[in-house]
Scaffold this motif. Structure first.
Motif, mmCIF file in Angstrom:
data_model
loop_
_atom_site.group_PDB
_atom_site.id
_atom_site.type_symbol
_atom_site.label_atom_id
_atom_site.label_comp_id
_atom_site.label_asym_id
_atom_site.label_seq_id
_atom_site.Cartn_x
_atom_site.Cartn_y
_atom_site.Cartn_z
ATOM 1 N N ALA A 1 -128.911 -96.031 11.128
ATOM 2 C CA ALA A 1 -129.031 -95.144 12.273
ATOM 3 C C ALA A 1 -129.306 -95.964 13.533
ATOM 4 O O ALA A 1 -129.927 -97.021 13.480
ATOM 5 N N VAL B 1 -133.711 -95.222 5.740
ATOM 6 C CA VAL B 1 -132.755 -95.438 6.825
ATOM 7 C C VAL B 1 -133.047 -96.778 7.479
ATOM 8 O O VAL B 1 -134.190 -97.071 7.817
ATOM 9 N N LEU C 1 -132.820 -98.765 10.782
ATOM 10 C CA LEU C 1 -132.812 -98.276 12.145
ATOM 11 C C LEU C 1 -132.605 -99.413 13.125
ATOM 12 O O LEU C 1 -133.267 -100.439 13.035
ATOM 13 N N ALA D 1 -136.677 -89.896 14.064
ATOM 14 C CA ALA D 1 -135.848 -91.077 13.820
ATOM 15 C C ALA D 1 -136.687 -92.250 13.318
ATOM 16 O O ALA D 1 -136.205 -93.062 12.524
ATOM 17 N N SER E 1 -125.427 -92.354 12.059
ATOM 18 C CA SER E 1 -125.850 -91.432 13.106
ATOM 19 C C SER E 1 -126.330 -92.217 14.322
ATOM 20 O O SER E 1 -126.759 -93.364 14.212
ATOM 21 N N ARG F 1 -128.746 -95.838 4.648
ATOM 22 C CA ARG F 1 -128.051 -95.341 5.837
ATOM 23 C C ARG F 1 -128.464 -96.166 7.045
ATOM 24 O O ARG F 1 -129.574 -96.668 7.114
ATOM 25 N N PHE G 1 -122.456 -97.055 11.989
ATOM 26 C CA PHE G 1 -123.637 -96.206 11.983
ATOM 27 C C PHE G 1 -123.342 -94.833 11.409
ATOM 28 O O PHE G 1 -122.313 -94.233 11.694
#
Length: 189
Positions: free
Chosen positions: A107, A183, A185, A177, A130, A105, A128
């Motif tokens: 983010a 994830v 980032l 986060a 999120s 994912r 993205f």
């Protein structure tokens, strides 16, 4: 009129404010990174916004390109410099391609997000899963939430009021986060 300001300068400032929507908030349209309908933002009277209207579109494009290049580089992928529009030769449009999706994912954390310029604009690229925006002022956070919803990316975005000049422990949203967990980032400041 301020002392020392010419009447022409004052009239020009009033005309700029009227063109931006006048009234209680600033209404601004920004080019969508990668193309498409412009994004629309409402900025509260005490909210932060880029002061150079002509440079805002370029700034958003440069940030989108920088994030795309950083992510591609981190994944070992090649991505043309003009992926989202920056670095184009005058008058020559190049193909705009989103960052290739990886199994992980992706983010975005937007520190000092203000009214959501970068968070909302990058969420609109659909790259993205999120977006977390952090800002000190509750009024700016409310504007960022409203701007995300108005631009169709409200479900991807979460904005929180947080003091980023923390000492000791980071705000809970930022700590979550930054926690490891499958994830990729990207952080913009």
């Amino acid at each position: 009129q301020r002392r020392g300001a010419s009447p022409d300068a004052c009239a020009e400032a009033v005309a700029v404010l009227a063109a931006r929507g006048g009234g209680d908030s600033l209404a601004v349209a920004v080019q969508r990174p990668g193309g498409g309908a412009p994004l629309r933002f409402e900025v509260p009277p005490r909210g932060f916004w880029q002061v150079n209207d002509g440079g805002t579109d370029l700034l958003v494009r440069l940030v989108a390109d920088g994030v795309a290049l950083g992510l591609a580089s981190g994944r070992g992928n090649e991505l043309p410099v003009a992926a989202h529009g920056a670095g184009r030769e005058a008058g020559r449009e190049e193909e705009r391609r989103p960052v290739e999706e990886a199994p992980r994912r992706l983010a975005l954390v937007d520190l000092y997000c203000g009214s959501g310029l970068f968070g909302v604009s990058l969420a609109a690229t659909t790259s993205f899963a999120s977006v977390l925006g952090l800002e000190l002022g509750a009024e700016a956070v409310a504007a960022a939430e409203a701007n995300a919803a108005a631009n169709g990316v409200g479900a991807l975005c979460r904005f929180e009021a947080a003091d980023l000049a923390f000492s000791g422990r980071p705000p809970a949203g930022l700590a979550a986060a930054l926690a490891p967990g499958g994830v990729d980032l990207a952080v913009v400041v």
